[in-house]
Design an enzyme around this catalytic site. Sequence first.
Site, PDB file in Angstrom:
ATOM      1  N   GLY A  83      77.820  72.969 107.693  1.00 35.65           N
ATOM      2  CA  GLY A  83      78.356  71.851 106.907  1.00 35.65           C
ATOM      3  C   GLY A  83      79.798  71.545 107.300  1.00 35.65           C
ATOM      4  CB  ILE A  84      82.776  73.735 107.868  1.00 31.54           C
ATOM      5  CG1 ILE A  84      82.753  74.356 106.466  1.00 31.54           C
ATOM      6  CG2 ILE A  84      84.200  73.557 108.376  1.00 31.54           C
ATOM      7  CD1 ILE A  84      83.536  73.622 105.427  1.00 31.54           C
ATOM      8  CG  ASP A 116      64.385  77.325 107.965  1.00 31.95           C
ATOM      9  OD1 ASP A 116      64.338  78.436 108.526  1.00 31.95           O
ATOM     10  OD2 ASP A 116      65.404  76.877 107.401  1.00 31.95           O
ATOM     11  CB  CYS A 127      83.198  69.968  82.434  1.00 32.44           C
ATOM     12  SG  CYS A 127      81.816  68.970  81.839  1.00 32.44           S
ATOM     13  N   GLY A 183      85.309  73.854  80.186  1.00 30.86           N
ATOM     14  CA  GLY A 183      86.663  74.383  79.963  1.00 30.86           C
ATOM     15  C   GLY A 183      87.463  73.522  78.999  1.00 30.86           C
ATOM     16  CD  GLU A 199      75.896  73.739  76.701  1.00 23.07           C
ATOM     17  OE1 GLU A 199      77.024  73.201  76.642  1.00 23.07           O
ATOM     18  OE2 GLU A 199      75.387  74.119  77.775  1.00 23.07           O
ATOM     19  CG  HIS A 240      83.108  68.055  86.668  1.00 23.54           C
ATOM     20  ND1 HIS A 240      83.099  69.427  86.627  1.00 23.54           N
ATOM     21  CD2 HIS A 240      82.161  67.642  85.809  1.00 23.54           C
ATOM     22  CE1 HIS A 240      82.168  69.836  85.781  1.00 23.54           C
ATOM     23  NE2 HIS A 240      81.583  68.761  85.268  1.00 23.54           N
ATOM     24  CD  GLU A 257      85.623  70.106  89.135  1.00 25.49           C
ATOM     25  OE1 GLU A 257      86.490  69.559  88.423  1.00 25.49           O
ATOM     26  OE2 GLU A 257      84.570  70.603  88.671  1.00 25.49           O
TER      27      GLU A 257
HETATM   28  N1  GLN Z   1      77.520  72.322  79.123  1.00 32.58           N
HETATM   29  C1  GLN Z   1      78.475  71.325  78.823  1.00 32.58           C
HETATM   30  C2  GLN Z   1      77.844  69.965  78.578  1.00 32.58           C
HETATM   31  O1  GLN Z   1      76.725  69.740  78.948  1.00 32.58           O
HETATM   32  C3  GLN Z   1      79.523  71.227  79.912  1.00 32.58           C
HETATM   33  C4  GLN Z   1      78.969  70.736  81.210  1.00 32.58           C
HETATM   34  C5  GLN Z   1      79.832  71.078  82.409  1.00 32.58           C
HETATM   35  O2  GLN Z   1      80.733  71.893  82.338  1.00 32.58           O
HETATM   36  N2  GLN Z   1      79.539  70.460  83.525  1.00 32.58           N
HETATM   37  O3  GLN Z   1      78.458  69.089  78.020  1.00 32.58           O
END
Ligand code: GLN
Length: 548
Positions: free
Chosen positions: A18-19, A148, A381, A383, A405, A507, A509
């Site tokens: 991939g790199i 494969d 997220c 976090g 959840e 996200h 990132e």
């Molecule tokens: N599980 C959480 C949600 O569905 C956070 C999802 C995540 O961190 N991508 O909202």
Amino acid sequence: MTKYIFVTGGVVSSIGKGIAAASIGRILRNRGFSVTMQKLDPYINVDAGTMNPFQHGEVFVTDDGTETDLDLGHYERFIDANLNRYSSVTTGSVYSEVIAKERRGDYLGGCVQMIPHITNEIKDRIRAAGANPPVDIVIGEIGGTVGDIEGQVFIEAIRQFRKEVGNSNCLNVHVTLIPEVGPWGEIKTKPTQHSVMKLREMGIQPDILICRTKRPISDEMREKISLFCDVSKEGVVESMDVDSIYEVPLVYEDMGLTSLVVGRLGLPDRPANLEQWREIVRRIKEPTYEVAVGVVGKYTDNGDAYISIGEALKHGGIANDAKVSLQWIDSENLDEGDVSAALSGLDAVVVAGGFGKRGIEGKIRSVQYARETQTPYLGLCLGMQMAVIEFARNVCGIGEANSEEMDPTTPEPVIHILPEQKLVTDMGATMRLGEYRCQLVAGTLAERVYGEPVVMERHRHRYELNNEYRERLAKGGMICSGLSPDYRLVEIVEVPDHPYFIATQFHPEFKSRPNRAHPLFQGVIEAAVRRSGGRKCGAASSADGDRA
Ligand code: GLN
């Protein structure tokens, strides 16, 4: 006419195919060509969304909400382009489409077969990648290794494809391993010969071999590989291990790979603009500062599970002239006992995204530690959701605060399911996915860090901050600094009176690039450098003991 480069791999997996593909993309971008990339993955899953990151690595998300293999993250970071659903092809998605066509009667009663129906669908997808949007070059990477069983139909499709577009518009690159064996670490070409033999059996004659090796390949050895594999000597490219993946494009450039590719495809031989990339590599290799950042998550045994987070933190390091020493911390180990043993000495804490209950108390306790000790904190997220729960419990006095959840009958659902998710039963591609607009509130850390009032960010979640708790959280001091345009959804929270405490439902990132660190990652590393007192690279950090 669009040009096509196909990258296959041989001998073993995990040698950086991939790199390699992404680096070819970069060297061509440096010559001013427009490039897109495509991963052709032989697994039967329709997309990567339902795959466990522990087994398969991170699920990457594109702007249009496609849940993809982590290689798309490398592609975007290297070629600095936003990819889309055309960049991700799996056996599952190809078969679903062909079967849907068959059910609709599109094949007019014909017998539907691997060749030509499946191969045609694959070739259509390759062409579609080159047309949406139109580009000079498409680089397609075939997942897995040659031989494969599940990859065979893709190899057959690219064989046919080359015939259709002609040799001058198509290039086959094979990435292979030259292993060291025996007590003296002799390097051996035989596995490469076998791998190419297998490829040729299937009708593909590689034009270029990228030989992954720990030791330089002698001239004599290159001649031998060239002879046995029927590849020109210049086409045998040595690719030695390097310290940073971002060095690979420069290695290829030095090895003459760009000229070879450009010449073979009949593209104009433009001068290469390498300045920016060289500067990135220089900053990675000679940083002034060094910070220790802990990433708390539950898939810490597989470095690939949080690969975009690790890369985004490194980008933050590049922007701040700092080396980022990453520590992967298993949140389950922090569920009980003293978290400071694991976290003290860190210059910043990141709590990663995730799903399910395992290790969440450890995440909540990590947030509490970061908040109370004024350690820079970035929540991603899950976090962010954990940061809200922590704040509700420990600052607002809502002792039983939780996420639906983790406990569907919790009396205090500060995090609850998104209304549109309530009736969802299928797991695949049903989350709130992809890019959405987020408005930043004036005067907040978020607005300061981004330096603009509206941002677009990528999402992947089913739960959200429960608006019924917004007022109580605000009374406690938590600021909702990023909101959806209708103000219904909280996208960013932050805690003031702290050097850097910010957490996002999205996200960030996924959008960070080595040449353009995401502002939130640039910000957290800047705060980490400040917290470390400007510790110089190589000077011992108090976290070194934990790392040893
Ligand atoms: N599980 C959480 C949600 O569905 C956070 C999802 C995540 O961190 N991508 O909202």
